[in-house]
Design a protein around this motif. Structure first.
Motif, mmCIF file in Angstrom:
data_model
loop_
_atom_site.group_PDB
_atom_site.id
_atom_site.type_symbol
_atom_site.label_atom_id
_atom_site.label_comp_id
_atom_site.label_asym_id
_atom_site.label_seq_id
_atom_site.Cartn_x
_atom_site.Cartn_y
_atom_site.Cartn_z
ATOM 1 N N ALA A 3 0.857 -1.194 0.000
ATOM 2 C CA ALA A 3 0.000 0.000 0.000
ATOM 3 C C ALA A 3 0.890 1.241 0.000
ATOM 4 N N ASP A 4 0.527 2.210 -0.822
ATOM 5 C CA ASP A 4 1.244 3.472 -0.856
ATOM 6 C C ASP A 4 0.535 4.435 0.096
ATOM 7 N N TYR A 5 1.111 4.635 1.266
ATOM 8 C CA TYR A 5 0.468 5.459 2.293
ATOM 9 C C TYR A 5 0.603 6.952 2.005
ATOM 10 N N ASP A 6 1.487 7.359 1.080
ATOM 11 C CA ASP A 6 1.635 8.764 0.724
ATOM 12 C C ASP A 6 0.604 9.217 -0.296
ATOM 13 N N GLU A 7 -0.067 8.307 -0.927
ATOM 14 C CA GLU A 7 -1.048 8.644 -1.946
ATOM 15 C C GLU A 7 -2.320 9.170 -1.271
ATOM 16 N N ARG A 9 -6.102 9.639 -0.547
ATOM 17 C CA ARG A 9 -7.254 8.756 -0.700
ATOM 18 C C ARG A 9 -8.239 9.368 -1.686
ATOM 19 N N SER A 10 -9.003 8.550 -2.362
ATOM 20 C CA SER A 10 -9.912 9.031 -3.408
ATOM 21 C C SER A 10 -11.008 9.928 -2.837
ATOM 22 N N ASP A 11 -11.561 9.609 -1.666
ATOM 23 C CA ASP A 11 -12.621 10.447 -1.107
ATOM 24 C C ASP A 11 -12.095 11.817 -0.671
ATOM 25 N N VAL A 12 -10.865 11.887 -0.185
ATOM 26 C CA VAL A 12 -10.264 13.152 0.196
ATOM 27 C C VAL A 12 -9.948 13.977 -1.045
#
Length: 100
Positions: A3-7, A9-12
């Motif tokens: 998982a890329d935690y720096d990406e 999120r789509s809802d944000v």
């Protein structure tokens, strides 16, 4: 699966885009109109005190000269009675409160 935690999120990301669009559609005031409003507000502030009352009276203060039995403290610059003199050095008098 990694998982890329720096990406973002789509809802944000959608919320950010919507808020940007909302800001762009808001009618921002013209800079000249803001300056004009501020100048008008400053003109109305003349003669007002914090309570909002208009004062047109002049303050009259009677100044009484220093008496012969008084001195001005060289430390606090207050006029004191001679009984409050603690010491005098180099022609300057100091009160009891500053020496105590």
């Amino acid at each position: 699966m990694a998982a890329d935690y720096d990406e973002v999120r789509s809802d944000v990301k959608e919320t950010q885009e919507r808020s940007l669009e909302d800001l762009q559609t808001v009618n921002a005031p013209d800079a000249r109109s803001v300056v004009t409003e501020l100048d008008e507000a400053d003109a109305l502030d003349d003669g007002l005190i914090p309570g909002g009352e208009i004062i047109s009276d002049e303050l009259i203060v009677q100044v009484i000269p220093q008496a012969a039995d008084e001195f001005t403290c060289y430390s606090c610059f207050l006029v004191r009675h001679r009984s409050q003199r603690a010491r005098e050095s180099n022609g300057h008098a100091y009160c009891v409160e500053r020496e105590g």
